[in-house]
Scaffold this motif. Structure first.
Motif, mmCIF file in Angstrom:
data_model
loop_
_atom_site.group_PDB
_atom_site.id
_atom_site.type_symbol
_atom_site.label_atom_id
_atom_site.label_comp_id
_atom_site.label_asym_id
_atom_site.label_seq_id
_atom_site.Cartn_x
_atom_site.Cartn_y
_atom_site.Cartn_z
ATOM 1 N N SER A 117 -9.845 -3.842 -13.885
ATOM 2 C CA SER A 117 -10.691 -3.022 -13.083
ATOM 3 C C SER A 117 -11.016 -3.053 -11.790
ATOM 4 O O SER A 117 -10.853 -2.491 -10.646
ATOM 5 N N ALA A 118 -11.175 -4.623 -11.580
ATOM 6 C CA ALA A 118 -11.568 -5.052 -10.216
ATOM 7 C C ALA A 118 -10.516 -4.919 -9.408
ATOM 8 O O ALA A 118 -10.794 -4.612 -7.929
ATOM 9 N N GLU A 119 -9.543 -5.419 -9.668
ATOM 10 C CA GLU A 119 -8.087 -5.277 -9.146
ATOM 11 C C GLU A 119 -7.729 -3.849 -8.419
ATOM 12 O O GLU A 119 -7.613 -3.547 -7.246
ATOM 13 N N ALA A 120 -8.166 -2.829 -9.414
ATOM 14 C CA ALA A 120 -7.677 -1.347 -9.173
ATOM 15 C C ALA A 120 -8.802 -1.087 -8.194
ATOM 16 O O ALA A 120 -8.556 -0.207 -7.152
ATOM 17 N N ASP A 121 -10.271 -1.369 -8.395
ATOM 18 C CA ASP A 121 -11.199 -0.891 -7.551
ATOM 19 C C ASP A 121 -10.839 -1.428 -6.044
ATOM 20 O O ASP A 121 -11.357 -0.721 -5.198
ATOM 21 N N ARG A 122 -10.432 -2.528 -5.912
ATOM 22 C CA ARG A 122 -10.223 -3.083 -4.621
ATOM 23 C C ARG A 122 -9.143 -2.131 -3.739
ATOM 24 O O ARG A 122 -9.289 -2.188 -2.649
ATOM 25 N N LEU A 123 -8.374 -1.519 -4.476
ATOM 26 C CA LEU A 123 -7.274 -0.866 -3.789
ATOM 27 C C LEU A 123 -8.233 0.455 -3.180
ATOM 28 O O LEU A 123 -7.589 0.951 -2.212
ATOM 29 N N VAL A 124 -9.013 0.951 -3.695
ATOM 30 C CA VAL A 124 -9.762 2.276 -3.000
ATOM 31 C C VAL A 124 -11.264 1.886 -2.559
ATOM 32 O O VAL A 124 -11.898 2.897 -1.946
ATOM 33 N N ALA A 125 -11.690 0.789 -2.688
ATOM 34 C CA ALA A 125 -13.167 0.460 -2.336
ATOM 35 C C ALA A 125 -13.410 0.859 -1.003
ATOM 36 O O ALA A 125 -14.538 1.376 -0.685
ATOM 37 N N ASP A 126 -12.685 0.568 -0.013
ATOM 38 C CA ASP A 126 -12.513 0.700 1.354
ATOM 39 C C ASP A 126 -11.799 1.601 1.879
ATOM 40 O O ASP A 126 -11.440 1.828 3.098
ATOM 41 N N LEU A 127 -11.318 2.624 0.979
ATOM 42 C CA LEU A 127 -10.374 3.734 1.443
ATOM 43 C C LEU A 127 -10.864 4.807 2.188
ATOM 44 O O LEU A 127 -11.784 5.428 1.765
ATOM 45 N N PRO A 128 -10.240 5.269 3.386
ATOM 46 C CA PRO A 128 -10.877 5.987 4.077
ATOM 47 C C PRO A 128 -10.543 7.428 3.154
ATOM 48 O O PRO A 128 -9.837 7.641 2.445
ATOM 49 N N ALA A 129 -11.645 8.495 3.512
ATOM 50 C CA ALA A 129 -11.911 9.608 2.547
ATOM 51 C C ALA A 129 -10.456 10.671 2.644
ATOM 52 O O ALA A 129 -9.996 11.152 1.371
ATOM 53 N N GLU A 130 -9.913 10.518 3.705
ATOM 54 C CA GLU A 130 -8.594 11.394 3.566
ATOM 55 C C GLU A 130 -7.224 10.665 2.844
ATOM 56 O O GLU A 130 -6.466 11.540 2.358
ATOM 57 N N ARG A 131 -7.313 9.204 2.567
ATOM 58 C CA ARG A 131 -6.531 8.695 1.793
ATOM 59 C C ARG A 131 -6.573 8.891 0.423
ATOM 60 O O ARG A 131 -5.899 8.707 -0.475
ATOM 61 N N TRP A 132 -7.687 9.307 -0.035
ATOM 62 C CA TRP A 132 -7.835 9.927 -1.487
ATOM 63 C C TRP A 132 -7.097 10.892 -2.144
ATOM 64 O O TRP A 132 -6.788 11.081 -3.181
ATOM 65 N N THR A 133 -6.796 11.573 -1.188
ATOM 66 C CA THR A 133 -5.828 12.849 -1.385
ATOM 67 C C THR A 133 -4.181 12.466 -1.191
ATOM 68 O O THR A 133 -3.248 13.420 -1.401
ATOM 69 N N ALA A 134 -3.935 11.165 -0.997
ATOM 70 C CA ALA A 134 -2.688 10.837 -0.973
ATOM 71 C C ALA A 134 -1.890 11.088 -2.330
ATOM 72 O O ALA A 134 -2.373 10.906 -3.361
ATOM 73 N N ALA A 135 -0.685 11.513 -2.188
ATOM 74 C CA ALA A 135 0.194 11.848 -3.511
ATOM 75 C C ALA A 135 0.462 10.577 -4.145
ATOM 76 O O ALA A 135 0.732 9.825 -3.496
ATOM 77 N N THR A 136 0.423 10.490 -5.429
ATOM 78 C CA THR A 136 0.971 9.509 -6.127
ATOM 79 C C THR A 136 2.249 9.978 -6.929
ATOM 80 O O THR A 136 2.506 10.966 -6.965
ATOM 81 N N PRO A 137 2.875 8.721 -7.656
ATOM 82 C CA PRO A 137 4.132 9.217 -8.300
ATOM 83 C C PRO A 137 3.862 10.131 -9.390
ATOM 84 O O PRO A 137 4.946 10.745 -9.916
ATOM 85 N N ALA A 138 2.873 10.436 -9.904
ATOM 86 C CA ALA A 138 2.480 11.296 -10.703
ATOM 87 C C ALA A 138 2.409 12.852 -10.384
ATOM 88 O O ALA A 138 1.634 13.002 -9.366
ATOM 89 N N ALA A 139 3.229 13.642 -10.701
ATOM 90 C CA ALA A 139 3.353 14.991 -10.148
ATOM 91 C C ALA A 139 1.981 15.505 -10.179
ATOM 92 O O ALA A 139 1.460 15.894 -11.202
ATOM 93 N N GLY A 140 1.541 16.145 -8.765
ATOM 94 C CA GLY A 140 0.264 16.800 -8.670
ATOM 95 C C GLY A 140 -0.884 16.067 -8.745
ATOM 96 O O GLY A 140 -1.951 16.732 -8.602
ATOM 97 N N TRP A 141 -0.747 14.763 -8.964
ATOM 98 C CA TRP A 141 -1.985 13.752 -8.937
ATOM 99 C C TRP A 141 -2.190 13.164 -7.830
ATOM 100 O O TRP A 141 -1.340 12.287 -7.230
ATOM 101 N N THR A 142 -3.127 13.136 -7.174
ATOM 102 C CA THR A 142 -3.740 12.176 -5.835
ATOM 103 C C THR A 142 -4.068 10.961 -6.338
ATOM 104 O O THR A 142 -4.535 10.778 -7.622
ATOM 105 N N VAL A 143 -4.686 10.194 -5.380
ATOM 106 C CA VAL A 143 -5.400 8.853 -5.681
ATOM 107 C C VAL A 143 -6.843 9.341 -6.324
ATOM 108 O O VAL A 143 -7.085 8.883 -7.429
#
Length: 288
Positions: A19-45
Motif C-alpha cells: 500500500s505504501a508503494e502504491a501511495d508513493r505513486l500518487v502522494a505528490d501527484l498534481p491534481a490534473e494527473r489524477w485524470t490520466a488514463a490507465t490501461p483499464a478502459a475508462g478508468w483514470t488514476v
C-alpha cells in the motif's frame, strides 16, 4: 509451524508495504494527473484509487460487522445490473472527489482495515471466516486478497504515470492466491474444474522458486512469478507472457485464470505488454 496469528502478521506487514508503494505513486501527484488514463478502459488514476478505497471499506465492514456486510451483498445482488456496473459506478463516484480527499479516504480505510484484521485472532473464535463476494475467507486470506488487489491497481497507476516498479518478494502472496483460485476461474466460466492437481513452479524476482502442487503432476505451469501475477490479475494477455504450460488443462487454465472474486473480467488485449515488461498499448480491465 507458524501460528495463524504469525502468518496474518506477515501478510499484513507486506500489505502495508504494498500500500505504501502504491501511495508513493500518487502522494505528490498534481491534481490534473489524477485524470490520466490507465490501461483499464475508462478508468483514470482517480478511479483506481477510488476502487481500492471502496473495496478496503467493504473488507473493513466484513471484518467488523459481518451481518451488515451480508446485507450489503444482498442489496447489491438485487440490482439487475449489479455485476456489470457496480464496480464502475463506485469507482466513478469516488473519482469525483478532490484528489486530497480521495487519498485521505483511502489511507484512513486501509489503516482501519489492517487494524481490524490484526485483531481477528484475539477477538474471534479460531477458524473464523469473513464473508466476501462469492466466498468467505480467513483474516489472512482477506489480507492476501487486499495485497493482490493493491498490487494490481498499483500496476495500472504506475503504467498510467510511466513509473517503473521493481517486482518484490511480495509477489509470492499473489502467486499463492492465484493458485488457490484455480477452480474459481473454471467455475466463473461455467466449466467443471479438473480433479487432478496442477504443479505451479514460478521464479521470484530474486531467483527464488515458489512451487505449489505435487512434483509429479502431469499438468504444469512454469515461468516468472511476475508473468503469473500479471496474468492471474488480468493485467496481461496470455500470449504476452513467457509462461509455459504442460498439459491441455494447464494451458486452458492460463486462458481463464483469475485471482479475484466476481465474474470473469474482460482481460487485456494481446500485444499490450511484452513478457514481464511494460505495457505497449492500452488494454482492457479485469475486475480485480
Amino acid at each position: 509451524m507458524a501460528s495463524a496469528a504469525d502468518v496474518l502478521g506477515e501478510v499484513l506487514a507486506d500489505l502495508r508495504a504494498e500500500s505504501a508503494e502504491a501511495d508513493r505513486l500518487v502522494a505528490d501527484l498534481p491534481a490534473e494527473r489524477w485524470t490520466a488514463a490507465t490501461p483499464a478502459a475508462g478508468w483514470t488514476v482517480a478511479h483506481q484509487i477510488a476502487h481500492l478505497a471502496w473495496t478496503d471499506e467493504q473488507a473493513l465492514l466484513s471484518a467488523t460487522d459481518p451481518a451488515a456486510f451480508r446485507r450489503r451483498v444482498e442489496e447489491m445482488a438485487a440490482r439487475p445490473d449489479a455485476a456489470a456496473t457496480f464496480i464502475d459506478d463506485t469507482a466513478a463516484e469516488g473519482a469525483r472527489l478532490p484528489p486530497a480527499e480521495l487519498l485521505a479516504r483511502w489511507r484512513t480505510g486501509r489503516t482501519a482495515l489492517a487494524e481490524a484484521l490484526a485483531a481477528v485472532p484475539a477477538t474471534q473464535p479460531p477458524g473464523t471466516r469473513l464473508p466476501w463476494f462469492g466466498t468467505s475467507m480467513s483474516a489472512a486470506s482477506m489480507a492476501t486478497a487486499r495485497l493482490m488487489e493493491t498490487w494490481a491497481h498499483g500496476t495500472d497507476v504506475a503504467d498510467a504515470l510511466g513509473a517503473a516498479r521493481e517486482p518484490t518478494a511480495r509477489l509470492r502472496h499473489i502467486v499463492r492466491i492465484g493458485v488457490r483460485a484455480r477452480d474459481f476461474g473454471y467455475a466463473a466460466h461455467g466449466l467443471r474444474p479438473p480433479a487432478e492437481p496442477f504443479r505451479v513452479e514460478v521464479t521470484g524476482p530474486g531467483g527464488e522458486v515458489w512451487a505449489h502442487g505435487p512434483e509429479d503432476a502431469a499438468q504444469r505451469v512454469t515461468g516468472s512469478a511476475l508473468d503469473f501475477c500479471l496474468l492471474a490479475t488480468q493485467r496481461v494477455h496470455r500470449d504476452d507472457t513467457a509462461l509455459r504450460a504442460e498439459g491441455t488443462e494447464a494451458e486452458r487454465w492460463l486462458g481463464i485464470a483469475q485471482a479475484f472474486a466476481g465474474p470473469p473480467g474482460t482481460g487485456r488485449a494481446a500485444g499490450g505488454r511484452p513478457a514481464g515488461g511494460r505495457p505497449v498499448r492500452e488494454g482492457r480491465e479485469g475486475e480485480a
